[in-house]
Design a protein around this motif. Structure first.
Motif, short mmCIF file in Angstrom:
data_model
loop_
_atom_site.label_atom_id
_atom_site.label_comp_id
_atom_site.label_asym_id
_atom_site.label_seq_id
_atom_site.Cartn_x
_atom_site.Cartn_y
_atom_site.Cartn_z
N MET A 56 1.83 9.64 -5.73
CA MET A 56 2.36 10.98 -5.42
C MET A 56 3.30 11.44 -6.53
N HIS A 57 4.15 10.53 -7.01
CA HIS A 57 5.09 10.89 -8.06
C HIS A 57 4.39 11.11 -9.40
N GLN A 58 3.34 10.35 -9.66
CA GLN A 58 2.58 10.55 -10.89
C GLN A 58 1.89 11.91 -10.87
N ASN A 59 1.31 12.26 -9.73
CA ASN A 59 0.61 13.55 -9.61
C ASN A 59 1.60 14.70 -9.66
N ALA A 60 2.79 14.54 -9.08
CA ALA A 60 3.81 15.58 -9.12
C ALA A 60 4.28 15.80 -10.55
N GLY A 61 4.39 14.70 -11.32
CA GLY A 61 4.80 14.81 -12.71
C GLY A 61 3.75 15.44 -13.58
N ASP B 32 0.83 -1.20 0.00
CA ASP B 32 0.00 0.00 0.00
C ASP B 32 0.87 1.25 0.00
N LYS B 33 1.98 1.23 0.72
CA LYS B 33 2.89 2.38 0.73
C LYS B 33 3.50 2.61 -0.64
N VAL B 34 3.79 1.54 -1.34
CA VAL B 34 4.36 1.65 -2.68
C VAL B 34 3.37 2.33 -3.62
N ILE B 35 2.10 1.96 -3.54
CA ILE B 35 1.11 2.54 -4.44
C ILE B 35 0.89 4.02 -4.12
#
Length: 158
Positions: free
Chosen positions: A151-156, A143-146
């Motif tokens: 977060m990284h997808q949204n930041a990108g 769950d932490k990985v997802i």
């Protein structure tokens, strides 16, 4: 022993669904991210699981999949059977032509082993697996990985 990737992935995906059932419908994309199983492969598996009534789909925004029955009533063997997989330790697939066209010397041994394994899987339910501490620990890590990936997808995307 003939338990292929198809059977293993089906059980893994169903256990993921059982672990997250309180969150509402779960998307195959989320299962794919958590379990490292390709989305197209999950789609094939879930078509079979849905046909057997093990999962139900919800369409539209917020859609995804739910278990078709309580986790406590879904055995691992039922999941494996639903994707047309078998648990067979014999070389011949039970046809008794393991040595040429004849039964081999150890056929009964491997056939007995297959039955013991099947009984074990038939007695083991998703509900039981969900309760295991180590399964819960792995699920929390996944769950932490997802969350991290999102977060990284949204930041990108910003």
């Amino acid at each position: 022993m003939k338990l292929t990737t198809k059977g293993r992935y089906a059980v893994t995906a169903m256990l993921d669904l059982a672990l997250h059932q309180d969150e509402g419908p779960i998307t195959l994309a989320d299962i794919s991210l958590r379990q490292g199983i390709s989305l197209s492969y999950l789609e094939q598996l879930f078509a079979r699981l849905r046909k057997q009534g093990l999962v139900a789909s919800a369409r539209g925004p917020g859609g995804g999949y739910r278990l078709g029955h309580p986790a406590e009533s879904i055995s691992v063997a039922h999941v494996i059977n639903a994707v047309k997989e078998t648990v067979d330790a014999t070389r011949c697939g039970g046809t008794e032509n393991c040595q040429g066209d004849q039964r081999c010397l150890t056929h009964d041994l491997w056939d007995d082993l297959s039955r013991v394994i099947y009984r074990f899987l038939d007695r083991t339910t998703l509900g039981e697996l969900v309760q295991r501490r180590r399964v819960q620990e792995v699920s929390q890590r996944q769950d932490k990985v997802i969350v991290y990936r999102r977060m990284h997808q949204n930041a990108g995307a910003s």
